[in-house]
Design a protein around this motif. Structure first.
Motif, PDB file in Angstrom:
ATOM      1  N   VAL A 146       0.806  -1.156  -0.105  1.00 35.08           N
ATOM      2  CA  VAL A 146       0.009  -0.174   0.162  1.00 35.08           C
ATOM      3  C   VAL A 146       0.981   1.266   0.028  1.00 35.08           C
ATOM      4  O   VAL A 146       0.229   2.380  -0.221  1.00 35.08           O
ATOM      5  CB  VAL A 146      -1.013   0.141   1.145  1.00 35.08           C
ATOM      6  N   ALA A 147       2.011   1.192   0.103  1.00 35.31           N
ATOM      7  CA  ALA A 147       3.099   2.231   0.372  1.00 35.31           C
ATOM      8  C   ALA A 147       4.582   1.984  -0.203  1.00 35.31           C
ATOM      9  O   ALA A 147       4.601   0.773   0.019  1.00 35.31           O
ATOM     10  CB  ALA A 147       3.073   3.065   1.686  1.00 35.31           C
ATOM     11  N   GLY A 148       5.281   2.823  -0.464  1.00 33.60           N
ATOM     12  CA  GLY A 148       6.618   2.622  -0.924  1.00 33.60           C
ATOM     13  C   GLY A 148       6.694   1.935  -2.362  1.00 33.60           C
ATOM     14  O   GLY A 148       5.777   2.322  -3.313  1.00 33.60           O
ATOM     15  N   VAL A 149       7.392   0.783  -2.530  1.00 32.31           N
ATOM     16  CA  VAL A 149       7.318   0.168  -3.881  1.00 32.31           C
ATOM     17  C   VAL A 149       6.101  -0.882  -3.656  1.00 32.31           C
ATOM     18  O   VAL A 149       6.062  -1.628  -2.721  1.00 32.31           O
ATOM     19  CB  VAL A 149       8.605  -0.826  -4.044  1.00 32.31           C
ATOM     20  N   THR A 150       5.344  -0.352  -4.558  1.00 32.45           N
ATOM     21  CA  THR A 150       3.967  -1.518  -4.445  1.00 32.45           C
ATOM     22  C   THR A 150       3.856  -2.419  -5.783  1.00 32.45           C
ATOM     23  O   THR A 150       2.831  -3.193  -5.775  1.00 32.45           O
ATOM     24  CB  THR A 150       2.681  -0.442  -4.661  1.00 32.45           C
ATOM     25  N   THR A 151       4.899  -2.297  -6.597  1.00 27.44           N
ATOM     26  CA  THR A 151       4.736  -3.124  -7.781  1.00 27.44           C
ATOM     27  C   THR A 151       6.156  -3.399  -8.350  1.00 27.44           C
ATOM     28  O   THR A 151       6.904  -2.459  -8.127  1.00 27.44           O
ATOM     29  CB  THR A 151       4.020  -2.816  -9.010  1.00 27.44           C
ATOM     30  N   GLY A 152       6.500  -4.620  -8.756  1.00 28.33           N
ATOM     31  CA  GLY A 152       7.836  -4.827  -9.556  1.00 28.33           C
ATOM     32  C   GLY A 152       8.953  -5.340  -8.302  1.00 28.33           C
ATOM     33  O   GLY A 152       8.365  -5.989  -7.337  1.00 28.33           O
ATOM     34  N   THR A 153      10.167  -5.038  -8.363  1.00 27.03           N
ATOM     35  CA  THR A 153      11.219  -5.523  -7.601  1.00 27.03           C
ATOM     36  C   THR A 153      11.773  -4.510  -6.757  1.00 27.03           C
ATOM     37  O   THR A 153      11.933  -3.300  -7.183  1.00 27.03           O
ATOM     38  CB  THR A 153      12.221  -6.135  -8.500  1.00 27.03           C
ATOM     39  N   VAL A 154      11.902  -5.028  -5.415  1.00 29.54           N
ATOM     40  CA  VAL A 154      12.573  -4.110  -4.450  1.00 29.54           C
ATOM     41  C   VAL A 154      14.077  -4.154  -4.594  1.00 29.54           C
ATOM     42  O   VAL A 154      14.527  -5.089  -5.089  1.00 29.54           O
ATOM     43  CB  VAL A 154      12.307  -4.385  -2.956  1.00 29.54           C
ATOM     44  N   ALA A 155      14.551  -3.057  -4.214  1.00 28.25           N
ATOM     45  CA  ALA A 155      16.346  -3.097  -4.145  1.00 28.25           C
ATOM     46  C   ALA A 155      16.672  -2.420  -2.858  1.00 28.25           C
ATOM     47  O   ALA A 155      15.849  -1.773  -2.079  1.00 28.25           O
ATOM     48  CB  ALA A 155      16.595  -2.296  -5.289  1.00 28.25           C
ATOM     49  N   PRO A 156      18.042  -2.425  -2.563  1.00 23.16           N
ATOM     50  CA  PRO A 156      18.449  -1.599  -1.441  1.00 23.16           C
ATOM     51  C   PRO A 156      18.043  -0.260  -1.411  1.00 23.16           C
ATOM     52  O   PRO A 156      18.124   0.479  -2.265  1.00 23.16           O
ATOM     53  CB  PRO A 156      20.103  -1.892  -1.552  1.00 23.16           C
ATOM     54  N   GLY A 157      17.558   0.064   0.110  1.00 27.87           N
ATOM     55  CA  GLY A 157      17.058   1.470   0.020  1.00 27.87           C
ATOM     56  C   GLY A 157      15.584   1.589   0.013  1.00 27.87           C
ATOM     57  O   GLY A 157      14.831   2.686   0.419  1.00 27.87           O
ATOM     58  N   THR A 217      11.529   0.734   0.442  1.00 30.38           N
ATOM     59  CA  THR A 217      10.701   0.384   1.571  1.00 30.38           C
ATOM     60  C   THR A 217       9.328  -0.222   0.957  1.00 30.38           C
ATOM     61  O   THR A 217       9.177   0.332  -0.281  1.00 30.38           O
ATOM     62  CB  THR A 217      10.314   1.480   2.582  1.00 30.38           C
ATOM     63  N   VAL A 218       8.787  -1.121   1.612  1.00 29.83           N
ATOM     64  CA  VAL A 218       7.311  -1.517   1.223  1.00 29.83           C
ATOM     65  C   VAL A 218       6.338  -1.489   2.512  1.00 29.83           C
ATOM     66  O   VAL A 218       6.944  -2.068   3.534  1.00 29.83           O
ATOM     67  CB  VAL A 218       7.475  -2.781   0.566  1.00 29.83           C
ATOM     68  N   THR A 219       5.414  -0.998   2.412  1.00 30.65           N
ATOM     69  CA  THR A 219       4.276  -1.027   3.372  1.00 30.65           C
ATOM     70  C   THR A 219       3.167  -2.084   2.939  1.00 30.65           C
ATOM     71  O   THR A 219       2.608  -1.754   1.664  1.00 30.65           O
ATOM     72  CB  THR A 219       3.633   0.442   3.865  1.00 30.65           C
ATOM     73  N   TRP A 220       2.889  -3.143   3.585  1.00 28.73           N
ATOM     74  CA  TRP A 220       1.800  -4.172   3.566  1.00 28.73           C
ATOM     75  C   TRP A 220       0.826  -4.015   4.337  1.00 28.73           C
ATOM     76  O   TRP A 220       0.892  -3.580   5.472  1.00 28.73           O
ATOM     77  CB  TRP A 220       2.491  -5.605   3.633  1.00 28.73           C
ATOM     78  N   ARG A 221      -0.514  -4.290   3.803  1.00 34.69           N
ATOM     79  CA  ARG A 221      -1.592  -4.419   4.609  1.00 34.69           C
ATOM     80  C   ARG A 221      -2.252  -5.970   4.233  1.00 34.69           C
ATOM     81  O   ARG A 221      -2.370  -6.327   3.139  1.00 34.69           O
ATOM     82  CB  ARG A 221      -2.694  -3.300   4.064  1.00 34.69           C
ATOM     83  N   ALA A 222      -2.721  -6.448   5.408  1.00 35.48           N
ATOM     84  CA  ALA A 222      -3.399  -8.108   5.660  1.00 35.48           C
ATOM     85  C   ALA A 222      -4.203  -8.066   6.462  1.00 35.48           C
ATOM     86  O   ALA A 222      -4.063  -7.191   7.472  1.00 35.48           O
ATOM     87  CB  ALA A 222      -2.028  -8.502   5.318  1.00 35.48           C
ATOM     88  N   ARG A 223      -4.705  -9.239   6.145  1.00 38.69           N
ATOM     89  CA  ARG A 223      -5.722  -9.624   7.313  1.00 38.69           C
ATOM     90  C   ARG A 223      -5.353 -11.181   7.578  1.00 38.69           C
ATOM     91  O   ARG A 223      -5.417 -11.909   6.657  1.00 38.69           O
ATOM     92  CB  ARG A 223      -7.355  -9.613   6.713  1.00 38.69           C
ATOM     93  N   HIS A 224      -4.704 -11.306   8.785  1.00 35.52           N
ATOM     94  CA  HIS A 224      -4.560 -12.519   9.081  1.00 35.52           C
ATOM     95  C   HIS A 224      -5.086 -13.050  10.736  1.00 35.52           C
ATOM     96  O   HIS A 224      -5.076 -11.829  11.581  1.00 35.52           O
ATOM     97  CB  HIS A 224      -3.158 -12.748   9.660  1.00 35.52           C
ATOM     98  N   ALA A 282       5.579  -2.611   7.754  1.00 36.38           N
ATOM     99  CA  ALA A 282       6.573  -1.986   6.803  1.00 36.38           C
ATOM    100  C   ALA A 282       7.754  -3.006   6.801  1.00 36.38           C
ATOM    101  O   ALA A 282       8.407  -3.185   7.739  1.00 36.38           O
ATOM    102  CB  ALA A 282       6.716  -0.516   7.219  1.00 36.38           C
ATOM    103  N   SER A 283       8.392  -2.808   5.535  1.00 41.05           N
ATOM    104  CA  SER A 283       9.794  -3.741   5.575  1.00 41.05           C
ATOM    105  C   SER A 283      10.575  -2.665   4.619  1.00 41.05           C
ATOM    106  O   SER A 283      10.287  -1.797   3.744  1.00 41.05           O
ATOM    107  CB  SER A 283       9.512  -4.625   4.627  1.00 41.05           C
ATOM    108  N   ARG A 284      11.931  -2.597   4.966  1.00 41.81           N
ATOM    109  CA  ARG A 284      13.146  -1.619   4.385  1.00 41.81           C
ATOM    110  C   ARG A 284      14.210  -2.584   4.030  1.00 41.81           C
ATOM    111  O   ARG A 284      14.551  -3.491   4.819  1.00 41.81           O
ATOM    112  CB  ARG A 284      13.526  -0.850   5.324  1.00 41.81           C
ATOM    113  N   ILE A 285      14.399  -2.457   2.728  1.00 46.01           N
ATOM    114  CA  ILE A 285      15.537  -3.346   2.248  1.00 46.01           C
ATOM    115  C   ILE A 285      17.000  -2.745   2.475  1.00 46.01           C
ATOM    116  O   ILE A 285      17.145  -1.723   2.072  1.00 46.01           O
ATOM    117  CB  ILE A 285      15.466  -3.549   0.571  1.00 46.01           C
ATOM    118  N   THR A 286      17.757  -3.256   3.496  1.00 44.47           N
ATOM    119  CA  THR A 286      18.700  -2.498   3.635  1.00 44.47           C
ATOM    120  C   THR A 286      20.011  -3.238   3.256  1.00 44.47           C
ATOM    121  O   THR A 286      21.147  -2.585   3.287  1.00 44.47           O
ATOM    122  CB  THR A 286      19.135  -2.795   5.512  1.00 44.47           C
TER     123      THR A 286
END
Length: 72
Positions: free
Chosen positions: A39-50, A52-59, A67-71
């Motif tokens: 839902v935020a940051g990189v929302t499609t395609g491939t992530v790379a160093p630097g 971020t991706v914010t996910w929304r889910a129901r579990h 939120a994840s950051r590729i370091t």
């Protein structure tokens, strides 16, 4: 001391599997049943160093925002 180390064997080349682990679209497709989506940051395609991706889910009937950051 007991040690537990989970693992998964995959019959595919390491570069292919690692590349797939960086693919937002592949993750979204694999989690379609829970409605997980980027839902935020990189929302499609491939992530790379630097990136971020914010996910929304129901579990377990609970809505999560993660939120994840590729370091490295």
């Amino acid at each position: 001391m007991t040690r537990f180390e989970p693992g998964t064997r995959i019959a595919a080349p390491v570069p292919l599997v690692f590349g797939l682990s960086l693919d937002v679209d592949a993750h979204t497709a694999s989690m379609a049943r829970s409605g997980e989506r980027a839902v935020a940051g990189v929302t499609t395609g491939t992530v790379a160093p630097g990136d971020t991706v914010t996910w929304r889910a129901r579990h377990f009937c609970v809505v999560w925002r993660m939120a994840s950051r590729i370091t490295a």
